[in-house]
Scaffold this motif. Structure first.
Motif, PDB file in Angstrom:
ATOM      1  N   LYS A  85      22.325  36.281   9.488  1.00 21.49           N
ATOM      2  CA  LYS A  85      22.683  37.195   8.409  1.00 21.49           C
ATOM      3  C   LYS A  85      22.864  38.581   8.995  1.00 21.49           C
ATOM      4  O   LYS A  85      22.127  38.984   9.890  1.00 21.49           O
ATOM      5  CB  LYS A  85      21.576  37.266   7.356  1.00 21.49           C
ATOM      6  N   PHE A  86      23.844  39.279   8.481  1.00 21.79           N
ATOM      7  CA  PHE A  86      24.100  40.648   8.920  1.00 21.79           C
ATOM      8  C   PHE A  86      24.063  41.571   7.716  1.00 21.79           C
ATOM      9  O   PHE A  86      24.461  41.195   6.612  1.00 21.79           O
ATOM     10  CB  PHE A  86      25.475  40.758   9.589  1.00 21.79           C
ATOM     11  N   TYR A  87      23.597  42.771   7.957  1.00 24.19           N
ATOM     12  CA  TYR A  87      23.653  43.834   6.957  1.00 24.19           C
ATOM     13  C   TYR A  87      24.437  44.954   7.612  1.00 24.19           C
ATOM     14  O   TYR A  87      23.946  45.619   8.518  1.00 24.19           O
ATOM     15  CB  TYR A  87      22.249  44.292   6.578  1.00 24.19           C
ATOM     16  N   LEU A  88      25.689  45.092   7.184  1.00 22.77           N
ATOM     17  CA  LEU A  88      26.549  46.109   7.766  1.00 22.77           C
ATOM     18  C   LEU A  88      26.436  47.379   6.946  1.00 22.77           C
ATOM     19  O   LEU A  88      26.464  47.338   5.718  1.00 22.77           O
ATOM     20  CB  LEU A  88      28.000  45.630   7.791  1.00 22.77           C
ATOM     21  N   THR A  89      26.328  48.484   7.636  1.00 24.23           N
ATOM     22  CA  THR A  89      26.200  49.763   6.960  1.00 24.23           C
ATOM     23  C   THR A  89      27.034  50.804   7.694  1.00 24.23           C
ATOM     24  O   THR A  89      27.446  50.594   8.836  1.00 24.23           O
ATOM     25  CB  THR A  89      24.713  50.190   6.869  1.00 24.23           C
ATOM     26  N   THR A 112      20.825  44.320  11.191  1.00 19.54           N
ATOM     27  CA  THR A 112      21.535  45.484  10.662  1.00 19.54           C
ATOM     28  C   THR A 112      22.422  46.071  11.752  1.00 19.54           C
ATOM     29  O   THR A 112      21.974  46.277  12.878  1.00 19.54           O
ATOM     30  CB  THR A 112      20.541  46.554  10.170  1.00 19.54           C
ATOM     31  N   ILE A 113      23.670  46.309  11.398  1.00 26.83           N
ATOM     32  CA  ILE A 113      24.614  46.939  12.316  1.00 26.83           C
ATOM     33  C   ILE A 113      25.178  48.164  11.616  1.00 26.83           C
ATOM     34  O   ILE A 113      25.836  48.050  10.586  1.00 26.83           O
ATOM     35  CB  ILE A 113      25.759  45.988  12.725  1.00 26.83           C
ATOM     36  N   ASP A 114      24.903  49.324  12.175  1.00 27.74           N
ATOM     37  CA  ASP A 114      25.492  50.556  11.652  1.00 27.74           C
ATOM     38  C   ASP A 114      26.873  50.674  12.275  1.00 27.74           C
ATOM     39  O   ASP A 114      27.015  50.894  13.472  1.00 27.74           O
ATOM     40  CB  ASP A 114      24.627  51.763  12.005  1.00 27.74           C
ATOM     41  N   THR A 115      27.886  50.521  11.454  1.00 28.11           N
ATOM     42  CA  THR A 115      29.269  50.489  11.940  1.00 28.11           C
ATOM     43  C   THR A 115      29.931  51.864  11.929  1.00 28.11           C
ATOM     44  O   THR A 115      31.118  51.960  12.230  1.00 28.11           O
ATOM     45  CB  THR A 115      30.112  49.527  11.087  1.00 28.11           C
ATOM     46  N   THR A 116      29.164  52.901  11.609  1.00 24.80           N
ATOM     47  CA  THR A 116      29.734  54.240  11.453  1.00 24.80           C
ATOM     48  C   THR A 116      30.622  54.632  12.625  1.00 24.80           C
ATOM     49  O   THR A 116      31.733  55.112  12.435  1.00 24.80           O
ATOM     50  CB  THR A 116      28.616  55.287  11.257  1.00 24.80           C
ATOM     51  N   SER A 117      30.153  54.420  13.836  1.00 26.37           N
ATOM     52  CA  SER A 117      30.920  54.863  15.005  1.00 26.37           C
ATOM     53  C   SER A 117      31.481  53.693  15.811  1.00 26.37           C
ATOM     54  O   SER A 117      31.850  53.859  16.967  1.00 26.37           O
ATOM     55  CB  SER A 117      30.048  55.741  15.900  1.00 26.37           C
TER      56      SER A 117
END
Length: 159
Positions: free
Chosen positions: A79-83, A132-137
């Motif tokens: 499972k991934f939680y993209l933010t 959790t993957i912070d995709t901001t950059s």
């Protein structure tokens, strides 16, 4: 409508409908109403059953949504939680949809997040075991590469 959608997709790889093209599903009208509609517990139960039934017909599938890992498939192996920041998400939405001006979108992103996080029926939150993957950059390619690495580390084969 759920039954019709399932019947249309018994042989397709995607759970979609020709009557509701992706462009329409991402329209401002739908985006504005989706949190209120998603809060209807009976409808959520029916859609959950539909998605689970569809997924059982697949060897493997990727499903995205705001409560897939917590409510619909809590036992999924990955499972991934993209933010990302609301500003970056707004920029991406404007580029994807090519209809809104940026000025309107950050407030809508924040409004929808707040509505989804505070609803009583299956509120938006990361699953305890989600990555959790912070995709901001990050670019799309970088995000997918990270996701594939996690899948492989958990024994899920990815072509």
């Amino acid at each position: 409508m759920c039954d019709e959608l399932l019947d249309e997709n018994r042989t397709r790889g995607l759970l979609t409908s020709d009557r509701y093209p992706g462009r329409e599903l991402r329209s401002a009208a739908v985006t504005g109403a989706v949190s209120a509609v998603a809060g209807i517990a009976g409808l959520r139960d029916r859609v959950t059953a539909l998605v689970r039934l569809w997924a059982r017909t697949r060897k493997k599938c990727v499903i995205e949504g705001r409560d897939i890992g917590t409510a619909i498939f809590p036992a999924a192996p990955v499972k991934f939680y993209l933010t990302a920041t609301p500003e970056v998400r707004a920029t991406r939405r404007v580029a994807q949809e090519r209809r809104d001006t940026y000025e309107q979108v950050p407030a809508d992103v924040i409004r929808r997040d707040r509505a989804d996080m505070t609803r009583s029926a299956s509120p938006l939150e990361p699953a305890a075991d989600a990555v959790t993957i912070d995709t901001t950059s990050l670019t799309l390619r970088q995000v997918v590469k990270r996701m594939i690495a996690v899948c492989r580390s958990r024994g899920v084969t990815v072509p």
